[in-house]
Design an enzyme around this catalytic site. Structure first.
Site, PDB file in Angstrom:
ATOM      1  CG  HIS A  17      -1.771  -1.146   5.959  1.00 22.07           C
ATOM      2  ND1 HIS A  17      -1.856  -0.058   6.561  1.00 22.07           N
ATOM      3  CD2 HIS A  17      -1.293  -1.333   4.189  1.00 22.07           C
ATOM      4  CE1 HIS A  17      -2.265   0.900   5.668  1.00 22.07           C
ATOM      5  NE2 HIS A  17      -2.491   0.215   4.272  1.00 22.07           N
TER       6      HIS A  17
ATOM      7  CB  CYS B 176      -5.932  -0.131   4.990  1.00 18.68           C
ATOM      8  SG  CYS B 176      -5.334  -0.079   2.905  1.00 18.68           S
TER       9      CYS B 176
ATOM     10  CB  CYS C 211      -0.393  -0.103   0.958  1.00 19.40           C
ATOM     11  SG  CYS C 211      -2.178   1.398   1.200  1.00 19.40           S
TER      12      CYS C 211
ATOM     13  CG  ASP D 105      -0.612   3.547   5.892  1.00 22.45           C
ATOM     14  OD1 ASP D 105       0.588   3.713   6.051  1.00 22.45           O
ATOM     15  OD2 ASP D 105      -2.177   3.724   6.058  1.00 22.45           O
TER      16      ASP D 105
ATOM     17  NE  ARG E 289      -0.166   4.749   9.074  1.00 20.75           N
ATOM     18  CZ  ARG E 289      -2.153   4.909   9.395  1.00 20.75           C
ATOM     19  NH1 ARG E 289      -1.539   4.915  11.066  1.00 20.75           N
ATOM     20  NH2 ARG E 289      -2.540   4.675   7.880  1.00 20.75           N
TER      21      ARG E 289
END
Lengths: 271, 299
Positions: free
Chosen positions: A150, A153, A90, A92, A94
């Site tokens: 994850h 999300c 992803c 993202d 993190r």
């Protein structure tokens, strides 16, 4: 070279350009670079944006602590890459695989998009992801494709929350995360009545399986699986609990069953 | 996944009353194939969702053509494949996650990155490595040749990410990073027939066709490798202009809430060049050419 004055150097360059006009593009690029370098080095230059300063520090750290300490590795990498993994993760901030799975330069060809989705084979709509899978499997010859979902999300939460009733509230996001719709359908059926948070967690994992299934729609992926040159894995990084789950997709074609006698089959069917 | 259902049961007159099953799905020229799909969970550090095997292999009573059956990996064997990843994850957990637990716990509640980064999927150019982005700092899209298609080209993975980053996360900077020896750019420059889209790679890299055109115009006398280098940088600028075709991006750039940057990582010499799009200047050029400011070169 060092003893020439600035004016002499510029004159020499001008003379060369008038003799060899075809070098102008190349010269322009080099002059741009020198200008930028000198501007950066000069102490009375405009103070940079804090964000950009941060990037510069990051790069200098990388160059000093990694690049210059591993010259053999980086010289090899400069010639070509042969990563073992293709990772779909992803976007993202993190969940970068370089952190979570400690991937070093050269180890993994990484595609990152919203909710780590792999859509089914479609050359018109999804050429971007298709290009990445094609490049990884056919050109780089990766051995494994790993799709990693994850916790928390945003894309999956969107998938679970958007009504998909004909109205849209986004230009592109709803259309993209809709790829995971089979996961949403399954999760809603299996977890009816559960709070949204629980449903989202289930969907985050189920969507990885949907992507793994979609990978099978790419002929070159199927060929790799049948020939055992390629393997598919799914993963789930839970950054709330600090855990990682990993599973594999087993794919096999059994030997074909050949029936020679048509008449016999038809005879059986009529029985 | 694929569920196979027997369509007819009948007695096999040739084998003394034993049952024969003929499977209706995928009958091709009298050959019957079965696809078996199983999802196995081999390694877990946290018992969560359990994955069950979905299709049991149906019994075959007819002699298969050859004795060889594709073997399915044993559970024990399979665990070896995960060791490398397991060790890598545990290393991350020990040296980064546990050492900064409070930070990671705060992050788990929400992300607020200042950057959106668009980089190539190339294994050598992860921005977390080369620019040191830590967890939480950059929302990252990685695709072949770090391209941004135009708003008009319709939905794609890249623009869904742009929408999320700009409208939901409200990042302050978008940085597009290109790099040396890019296979995607090389494919773009090598393409003879632009109409031929028999491969995904060609269908995708055509997003950068303007970069190829301007490269051919400016640098056709240079060697192919040098042209590729030129195109790698041109393509970043084309993508920067393509960013301005998104209305919600242009609006924020105009207001000064969002800055667009280009970056070029040369891993042969280990240098990094960075520049910022000068919006006003580019608009004056009719948005056909990128006007840049704040250029810097790190080496």
């Amino acid at each position: 070279m060092g003893s020439k004055s600035y004016e002499e150097a510029i004159e020499a360059l001008k003379k060369l350009m008038s003799e060899k006009g075809e070098l102008k593009a190349s010269a322009a690029a080099k002059v741009d670079q020198i200008t930028a370098e000198l501007k950066t080095a000069s102490s009375d230059g405009k103070p940079s944006d804090a964000s950009v300063e941060r990037l510069k520090e990051g790069f200098i750290y990388f160059k000093r602590e990694k690049y210059e300490k591993n010259p053999a590795l980086y010289a090899e990498l400069a010639k070509g890459q042969s990563p073992k993994y293709m990772i779909v993760a992803c976007s993202d901030s993190r969940v970068c695989p370089s952190h979570v799975l400690d991937m070093q330069p050269g180890e993994a060809f990484v595609v990152r998009n919203v909710a780590n989705m792999v859509p089914p084979y479609d050359q018109t709509r999804y050429s971007g992801i298709g290009a990445a899978v094609e490049y990884a499997v056919l050109h780089l010859k990766v051995q494994e494709i790993v799709v990693i979902g994850h916790s928390a999300c945003g894309g999956i939460k969107g998938l679970m929350s958007f009504p998909y009733d004909g109205t849209t509230s986004t230009d592109f996001i709803e259309d993209w995360v809709k790829i995971g719709m089979p996961a949403k359908t399954k999760v809603l059926a299996d977890n009816r009545g559960e709070p949204l948070g629980v449903q989202c967690t289930c969907c985050e994992k189920e969507a990885v399986n949907v992507s793994l299934g979609n990978l099978l729609s790419y002929p070159f992926v199927r060929t790799g699986l049948v020939n055992k040159t390629l393997a598919l894995k799914g993963g789930y990084y839970d950054f709330i609990k600090g855990t990682f789950e990993l599973w594999s997709l087993q794919f096999a074609l059994s030997a074909p069953l050949s029936v020679k006698d048509v008449a016999t089959i038809l005879h059986w069917k009529l029985y | 996944m694929a569920a196979l259902a027997p369509t007819s049961l009948s007695k096999d007159p040739l084998s003394n009353g034993a049952l024969t099953r003929i499977f209706g799905s995928r009958v091709k020229s009298l050959e019957i194939q079965q696809t078996q799909l199983r999802l196995w969970t081999c390694f877990r550090s946290n018992s969560g969702v359990k994955l069950k095997a979905s299709a049991e292999p149906p019994a075959l009573t007819r002699e298969p053509k050859s004795d060889k059956q594709e073997s399915i990996m044993e559970m024990g064997n399979g665990c070896d494949l995960f060791n490398e990843m397991k060790n890598n994850f545990l290393s991350f957990k020990k040296h980064k996650y546990m050492e900064n637990l409070e930070h990671f716990q705060a992050l788990s509640k929400a992300q607020a990155p200042k950057f959106m980064v668009i980089a190539c999927a190339d294994s050598r150019v992860c921005p977390s490595n080369i620019l040191g982005f830590q967890p939480g700092e950059a929302f990252m899209v990685r695709n072949v040749a770090n391209m941004v298609p135009t708003y008009e080209s319709g939905p794609s993975e890249t623009n869904a990410a742009l929408e999320f980053a700009v409208n939901s996360l409200e990042v302050e900077n978008i940085l597009i990073i290109g790099h040396s020896c890019c296979g995607g750019i090389r494919a773009l420059m090598s393409m003879q027939d632009e109409v031929d889209s028999s491969s995904f790679i060609r269908s995708w890299v055509i997003v950068g066709k303007n970069a190829k055109l301007s490269t051919k115009a400016a640098a056709s006398n240079l060697s192919f490798d040098q042209q590729c280098t030129h195109c790698e940088k041109e393509s970043i600028n084309c993508s920067l202009l393509n960013l301005l075709t998104y209305p919600w991006i242009e609006e924020k750039v105009k207001k000064g809430e969002l800055s667009l940057h280009g970056g070029y990582y040369d891993f042969v010499d280990c240098t990094f060049e960075k520049w910022t799009l000068d919006y006003k200047g580019s608009v004056m050029e009719g948005k056909n050419r990128v006007v840049v400011k704040n250029q810097s070169f790190w080496c």
